[in-house]
Design a protein around this motif. Structure first.
Motif, PDB file in Angstrom:
ATOM      1  N   ARG A  32       0.842  -1.200   0.000  1.00  0.00           N
ATOM      2  CA  ARG A  32       0.000   0.000   0.000  1.00  0.00           C
ATOM      3  C   ARG A  32       0.879   1.253   0.000  1.00  0.00           C
ATOM      4  O   ARG A  32       0.634   2.198  -0.755  1.00  0.00           O
ATOM      5  CB  ARG A  32      -0.915  -0.018   1.223  1.00  0.00           C
ATOM      6  N   ARG A  33       1.898   1.245   0.847  1.00  0.00           N
ATOM      7  CA  ARG A  33       2.765   2.419   0.950  1.00  0.00           C
ATOM      8  C   ARG A  33       3.539   2.656  -0.342  1.00  0.00           C
ATOM      9  O   ARG A  33       3.734   3.805  -0.767  1.00  0.00           O
ATOM     10  CB  ARG A  33       3.738   2.231   2.126  1.00  0.00           C
ATOM     11  N   GLU A  34       4.004   1.573  -0.958  1.00  0.00           N
ATOM     12  CA  GLU A  34       4.814   1.704  -2.173  1.00  0.00           C
ATOM     13  C   GLU A  34       3.962   1.769  -3.442  1.00  0.00           C
ATOM     14  O   GLU A  34       4.505   1.816  -4.542  1.00  0.00           O
ATOM     15  CB  GLU A  34       5.787   0.519  -2.268  1.00  0.00           C
ATOM     16  N   LYS A  35       2.619   1.704  -3.255  1.00  0.00           N
ATOM     17  CA  LYS A  35       1.678   1.788  -4.386  1.00  0.00           C
ATOM     18  C   LYS A  35       1.924   0.673  -5.408  1.00  0.00           C
ATOM     19  O   LYS A  35       2.006   0.905  -6.627  1.00  0.00           O
ATOM     20  CB  LYS A  35       1.745   3.164  -5.058  1.00  0.00           C
ATOM     21  N   LEU A  36       2.008  -0.559  -4.888  1.00  0.00           N
ATOM     22  CA  LEU A  36       2.231  -1.727  -5.721  1.00  0.00           C
ATOM     23  C   LEU A  36       0.975  -2.583  -5.764  1.00  0.00           C
ATOM     24  O   LEU A  36       0.268  -2.720  -4.766  1.00  0.00           O
ATOM     25  CB  LEU A  36       3.405  -2.554  -5.169  1.00  0.00           C
ATOM     26  N   GLN A  37       0.730  -3.168  -6.916  1.00  0.00           N
ATOM     27  CA  GLN A  37      -0.427  -4.056  -7.104  1.00  0.00           C
ATOM     28  C   GLN A  37       0.080  -5.490  -7.178  1.00  0.00           C
ATOM     29  O   GLN A  37       0.792  -5.860  -8.114  1.00  0.00           O
ATOM     30  CB  GLN A  37      -1.172  -3.691  -8.388  1.00  0.00           C
ATOM     31  N   ALA A  38      -0.275  -6.288  -6.180  1.00  0.00           N
ATOM     32  CA  ALA A  38       0.175  -7.676  -6.135  1.00  0.00           C
ATOM     33  C   ALA A  38      -0.978  -8.616  -6.447  1.00  0.00           C
ATOM     34  O   ALA A  38      -2.121  -8.387  -6.034  1.00  0.00           O
ATOM     35  CB  ALA A  38       0.760  -8.007  -4.768  1.00  0.00           C
ATOM     36  N   ALA A  39      -0.679  -9.694  -7.174  1.00  0.00           N
ATOM     37  CA  ALA A  39      -1.625 -10.790  -7.349  1.00  0.00           C
ATOM     38  C   ALA A  39      -1.478 -11.694  -6.128  1.00  0.00           C
ATOM     39  O   ALA A  39      -0.430 -12.319  -5.937  1.00  0.00           O
ATOM     40  CB  ALA A  39      -1.320 -11.557  -8.631  1.00  0.00           C
TER      41      ALA A  39
END
Length: 294
Positions: free
Chosen positions: A30-37
């Protein structure tokens, strides 16, 4: 392993505390603005709850007292490795969800203990994140451990693991002490053969060690608190780990071996943030470089 499509896997036994590690990574994403599967290991069980109970009853009638969720016959190891391989190669794959309880099942209008249909992973994710029992399994047929770029083991000492499982299954799932104890005993051969060997393949292990008496986990009334424990963090390859920085940032921590740092239990999440945020930065930098080279 893949620079363009990295994989992080958290592996640990039922009741080990992998879910708390997952929450830490969710905060980092969330902090790094990453989208994980996100992949839940339970979704790769072979049978739903109803079928598993029926097959367990059949196994017991035939004299098999060690039929469990931990072993290869009751899990889709080949399909899990295929997912890891496919994601690493192309950022694609198929997954499903296992619906543990009525709250999870309600949005799908299904019964608890069932699987959702298989679906393609969301497109254009930054990484795949797995949390479950078998993220580092190696058998003669599969080698799941070779695929993750970051492989983390969560391994509380065995009595603490049993206390956590007993507490969860009794207070959250409504099982009796006798039923949970039977499950622990039934799983023991598969625990030894399929769970423990994974931790020789992990890159980082977290082992919570209570500093209160847990000599009889079957009569414990509560789980030892974080402040009543220490966490042993072992790095398979300590090269590049800034131990002086970690010791300075985490009060009351110390080195027990050249590749091992021990931190207070209440500082476990802080330690994970400090350790894994740079890992993820490096993953994303390699990913950007690899994608830019296409």
């Amino acid at each position: 392993m893949s620079a363009r499509h990295p994989i992080i896997a958290i592996t640990g036994s039922s009741g080990a505390g992998t879910s708390s590690v997952t929450r830490t990574f969710q905060n980092i994403f969330r902090r790094e603005k990453l989208q994980a599967a996100v992949i839940e290991g339970d979704s790769f069980h072979r049978y739903d709850r109803k079928d598993m109970r029926a097959r367990q009853a059949e196994a017991e009638k035939s004299g098999d007292r060690n039929f469990s969720h931990f072993g290869s016959e009751n899990n889709l190891f080949e399909e899990l490795e295929l997912l890891f391989r496919s994601y690493g190669e192309s950022g694609t794959g198929r997954s499903r969800k296992y619906l543990h309880d009525p709250v999870e099942a309600a949005p799908y209008q299904q019964e608890p203990g069932t699987f959702t249909p298989w679906q393609d992973l969301p497109p254009d994710t930054d990484m795949l994140f797995y949390e479950g029992l078998h993220g580092a399994v190696v058998t003669p047929e599969v080698n799941i451990a070779r695929h993750p770029d970051l492989l983390i083991g969560v391994v509380p000492v065995i009595n603490l693991e049993w206390i956590q499982k007993l507490y969860r299954d009794k207070h959250v799932r409504g099982y009796s002490t006798e039923a949970v104890t039977d499950t622990i005993l039934r799983r023991m051969p598969d625990y030894v053969n399929f769970i423990c060997p994974q931790f020789e393949h992990t890159h980082v292990n977290f082992q919570r060690v209570p500093v209160v008496d847990t000599s009889n986990p079957f009569i414990a009334r509560d789980i030892p608190a974080a402040d009543e424990s220490m966490v042993v963090i072992r790095f398979a390859n300590p090269k590049g780990i800034d131990f002086p920085y970690l010791l300075n940032m985490i009060n009351d921590s110390f080195m027990s071996r050249a590749n091992t740092i021990v931190v207070p239990g209440g500082k476990m999440e802080l330690a994970m943030q400090l350790i894994f945020t740079p890992f993820i930065w490096r993953m994303q930098e390699r990913r950007r470089n690899a994608l830019g080279a296409l």
